[in-house]
Structures are given as C-alpha cells and as structure tokens.
Motif scaffolding. Structure first.
Motif, short mmCIF file in Angstrom:
data_model
loop_
_atom_site.label_atom_id
_atom_site.label_comp_id
_atom_site.label_asym_id
_atom_site.label_seq_id
_atom_site.Cartn_x
_atom_site.Cartn_y
_atom_site.Cartn_z
N LYS A 1 0.81 -1.21 0.00
CA LYS A 1 0.00 0.00 0.00
C LYS A 1 0.85 1.27 0.00
O LYS A 1 0.40 2.32 -0.43
CB LYS A 1 -0.91 0.01 1.23
CG LYS A 1 -1.91 -1.14 1.28
CD LYS A 1 -2.99 -0.97 0.23
CE LYS A 1 -4.07 -2.03 0.36
NZ LYS A 1 -4.92 -1.85 1.54
N PHE A 2 2.09 1.17 0.51
CA PHE A 2 2.96 2.34 0.61
C PHE A 2 4.04 2.26 -0.46
O PHE A 2 4.68 1.21 -0.65
CB PHE A 2 3.61 2.43 1.99
CG PHE A 2 2.64 2.61 3.11
CD1 PHE A 2 2.21 3.87 3.47
CD2 PHE A 2 2.16 1.52 3.82
CE1 PHE A 2 1.32 4.04 4.53
CE2 PHE A 2 1.27 1.67 4.86
CZ PHE A 2 0.85 2.95 5.21
N SER A 3 4.29 3.37 -1.16
CA SER A 3 5.36 3.42 -2.15
C SER A 3 6.69 3.63 -1.44
O SER A 3 6.76 3.94 -0.25
CB SER A 3 5.11 4.56 -3.14
OG SER A 3 5.18 5.81 -2.48
N GLY B 1 -1.23 11.19 -0.10
CA GLY B 1 -0.78 12.08 -1.15
C GLY B 1 0.25 13.10 -0.67
O GLY B 1 1.02 13.64 -1.48
N LYS B 2 0.28 13.36 0.63
CA LYS B 2 1.24 14.31 1.19
C LYS B 2 2.52 13.64 1.68
O LYS B 2 3.45 14.32 2.09
CB LYS B 2 0.60 15.08 2.35
CG LYS B 2 -0.63 15.88 1.95
CD LYS B 2 -1.21 16.58 3.16
CE LYS B 2 -2.46 17.37 2.80
NZ LYS B 2 -3.04 18.04 3.99
N LEU B 3 2.52 12.30 1.67
CA LEU B 3 3.69 11.58 2.18
C LEU B 3 4.76 11.46 1.10
O LEU B 3 5.07 10.39 0.61
CB LEU B 3 3.29 10.19 2.67
CG LEU B 3 2.55 10.12 4.01
CD1 LEU B 3 2.17 8.68 4.33
CD2 LEU B 3 3.42 10.68 5.12
N GLU C 1 9.11 -0.65 7.29
CA GLU C 1 8.62 -1.66 6.36
C GLU C 1 7.12 -1.84 6.51
O GLU C 1 6.53 -1.44 7.51
CB GLU C 1 9.33 -3.00 6.60
CG GLU C 1 9.21 -3.52 8.03
CD GLU C 1 10.00 -4.79 8.24
OE1 GLU C 1 10.42 -5.39 7.25
OE2 GLU C 1 10.17 -5.18 9.41
N GLN C 2 6.52 -2.43 5.48
CA GLN C 2 5.08 -2.69 5.50
C GLN C 2 4.83 -4.20 5.48
O GLN C 2 5.49 -4.95 4.78
CB GLN C 2 4.40 -2.01 4.32
CG GLN C 2 4.98 -2.34 2.95
CD GLN C 2 4.29 -1.57 1.85
OE1 GLN C 2 3.08 -1.37 1.87
NE2 GLN C 2 5.06 -1.12 0.87
N GLU D 1 -5.03 -6.66 7.10
CA GLU D 1 -4.83 -5.25 6.74
C GLU D 1 -3.35 -4.91 6.77
O GLU D 1 -2.59 -5.35 7.65
CB GLU D 1 -5.60 -4.34 7.70
CG GLU D 1 -5.55 -2.87 7.35
CD GLU D 1 -6.18 -2.59 6.01
OE1 GLU D 1 -5.64 -1.75 5.27
OE2 GLU D 1 -7.21 -3.21 5.69
N MET D 2 -2.91 -4.09 5.79
CA MET D 2 -1.51 -3.69 5.73
C MET D 2 -1.22 -2.57 6.73
O MET D 2 -2.04 -1.66 6.93
CB MET D 2 -1.17 -3.20 4.32
CG MET D 2 -1.25 -4.28 3.25
SD MET D 2 -0.15 -5.68 3.56
CE MET D 2 1.45 -4.89 3.44
N VAL D 3 -0.06 -2.67 7.37
CA VAL D 3 0.39 -1.66 8.33
C VAL D 3 1.84 -1.32 8.01
O VAL D 3 2.55 -2.09 7.36
CB VAL D 3 0.28 -2.17 9.78
CG1 VAL D 3 -1.18 -2.43 10.15
CG2 VAL D 3 1.13 -3.41 9.99
N VAL D 4 2.27 -0.13 8.46
CA VAL D 4 3.68 0.24 8.35
C VAL D 4 4.29 0.14 9.74
O VAL D 4 3.70 0.60 10.73
CB VAL D 4 3.84 1.66 7.75
CG1 VAL D 4 3.18 2.71 8.63
CG2 VAL D 4 5.32 1.99 7.55
#
Length: 330
Positions: free
Chosen positions: A46-48, A227-229, A86-87, A195-198
C-alpha cells in the motif's frame, strides 16, 4: 540464495563452460529475458518507496527528540535510531511480538483509527526501574505490568507520543492521545489481520539495555494523507510563511530583548609593568582628543557617536551620529 557467486561457484561455472556443459549463448539469452517479480495479491503493497522514505525522515526527527527527553527523564544515556521502516500485514506484526509485552494503543486525531507503540519488555522494565530509582536493569523473568507500573508507563508513553506533533507538523497537525496499555498481542485487534500496516522499528539503547520500540500505523489511518507523504511536500511545507500574529510576537520579543550598551570614552595600550606601578593620582593619556565624540558600543560593535552631558542629576550622552556599516567595517 545470494546474488554474488562464491569462488567455488565461479570455478565450477568456468569448468562447465570449458567442458561444453553450459552454452554461453544460452546464458546471454537468459540475461536478456524479462525478469519476473513475485507479487502476492493477498498482501499488496500500500505504501510506495517514496512514502516509506518520508516516514523514515519523520521518525528520524522524532527519535532525536525522544532521545533527548528520555535522557533527561531517566537521567541516563539514551540513544534511539530508526532501524527500519517496512510494511506487512497486521497479523504478521502481531505474531512477531513476545507475550507478554508492553503495547501502548493510541489515536492520532484528526486522523481516524488507532495505532500501536510496542515497547519491548526488557526496555520497558529498564525504564520503569530508572523511574523508580533503580540502576535501569531488566528483570530476570518477564511478567505482566502491575497497576502502578501501568500508570507510570501511560504517563511516560503519553509524553513520548507528544513528540510526534513536531515532525508531523509539515504534513498534518496531529494531537496524539494515549488510549490504553495492553500486554497480550492476541487480544489487541485495531484492524483486521490481513490489513496492511507500516512498522517503524526504533533501535533503543538505555544504559546497557539494547532493544526495540516498534510503532505500528495501519494504512487505513494514513490513507487520507498518503498524497502528502512525499519528501518534496514535507520539506516545502516545513518552511511555511510566518503568519501576521507570529511575526508580531517575534517583533515584540526582539524589541524587548536586553542588549549591553557601553560608552567608550577612550582607549590606550600600556605595559604590564606600567599597570602594576599605577597609583592614585596617576594620569593615563587616552587616544582621543577633547573635542572628539565618544563611541556607543552595542554588543561588540560601535553603532553611534555622541557628546557627554548631564540630564538632571545623571550623566548622559547626546547622539550626534549613526555609525554606518562602511565605517564599521573600516
């Protein structure tokens, strides 16, 4: 399997090429083929990479602030560094935790949902030992927290969470709130297991105790600000224009600041012998004429010139000239 061949593997490959067991042309064709990257649809990322890098920058700033706070609070040398960002799925994170552990469940208004700050028991009990006047050593056997220890950890964790406000201010104004302390990972469900978490792992060293503080933030909590990350937005937002109110406060503070003011009547150079031989009644000639104005020194620089006088029963100086920057440099 490592991408770097050992010397034995290189020798075996050269021997196979010389015997004709391996074709060099087929090896070249294999290298030109399109590489296949494995992707698990059951746990999509989910996170780039840019978002993970931004989170790392944010928590590097956070770790420095918390290190300073804990060093003063525990009166011990504290070093906290970001070990990894990490995710993974929430279930994987929960299964990696010891039982019992110290799980601080907190919220991040105005963001919706909950997050977790997991403090390794060895580290948590070392902090409690320091707070209660001990040397800061972990216990021989890990056990659940008592009611008094839970209260102490809640206060400490709330203060640690408050330091999230500043590094996140370039993206969103957060107000972290401590909710509760949990010890059993199996009974702590803030999101569904898939669910994905960081996970931000902070390597923490307090005295001689080295362990981890893990901060778990679900994707659902950060979804509205993903979008702000990014680093460009983070650094551009951190240098915001000052509002009129803050500029006025800054102006008032500068205007009311105290600065040392000295009036330089004159100066000269004498030897140490002459200084030691001075007695009442001796006259020291100064390198200044009688009709020459005195210098007014602000801080360490001359800023004005003026003539001495009297106002009422006080000595005074009348400003006659402002020293320009050119004169100052000269």
């Amino acid at each position: 399997m490592s991408d770097i061949l050992s010397q034995e593997e290189i020798d075996a490959l050269l021997a196979a090429l010389s015997r004709g067991e391996v074709d060099a042309d087929s090896l070249r064709q294999e290298q030109t083929k399109k590489k296949i990257r494995l992707y698990d649809f059951r746990r999509p990322n989910k996170f780039s990479k840019d978002q993970l890098h931004t989170l790392q920058v944010i928590f590097e700033n956070y770790s420095r602030s918390v290190s300073t706070y804990l060093s003063a609070q525990l009166r011990a040398a504290v070093q906290i560094d970001v070990l990894s960002v990490e995710q993974l799925t929430y279930d994987e994170f929960m299964r990696s935790l010891p039982n019992p552990t110290i799980m601080c469940v907190f919220s991040l208004p105005p963001l919706e949902g909950s997050a977790i700050m997991e403090i390794n028991p060895n580290l948590g009990f070392a902090m409690l030992d320091r707070i209660l006047g001990g040397p800061g050593l972990p216990p021989e056997r890990i056990r659940p927290l008592t009611e008094i220890e839970i209260t102490l950890i809640e206060r400490l964790a709330q203060r640690m969470l408050s330091y999230l406000e500043e590094p996140w201010s370039g993206i969103i104004e957060l107000q972290p709130v401590m909710d509760r302390i949990e010890s059993n990972p199996q009974f702590t469900q803030i999101v569904s297991p898939s669910e994905m978490v960081v996970i931000i792992s902070l390597e923490s060293k307090i005295g001689d105790v080295l362990s981890l503080i893990n901060i778990c933030i679900p994707f659902l909590v950060l979804e509205s600000i993903t979008g702000k990350l990014n680093v460009n937005y983070y650094y551009s937002s951190s240098v915001k224009e000052r509002s009129k109110d803050s500029a006025l406060v800054l102006k008032n503070r500068i205007e009311n600041a105290m600065v040392p003011v000295k009036i330089l009547i004159g100066s000269t150079v004498i030897t140490v012998r002459e200084l030691l031989e001075l007695a009442p009644g001796d006259v020291i000639p100064l390198e200044r004429r009688l009709d020459e104005d005195f210098e007014v020194v602000i801080g360490q620089k001359p800023k004005f010139r003026g003539k001495p006088g009297v106002v009422g029963n006080r000595l005074a100086l009348k400003i006659t000239e402002i020293v320009s920057e050119v004169d100052d440099d000269a």
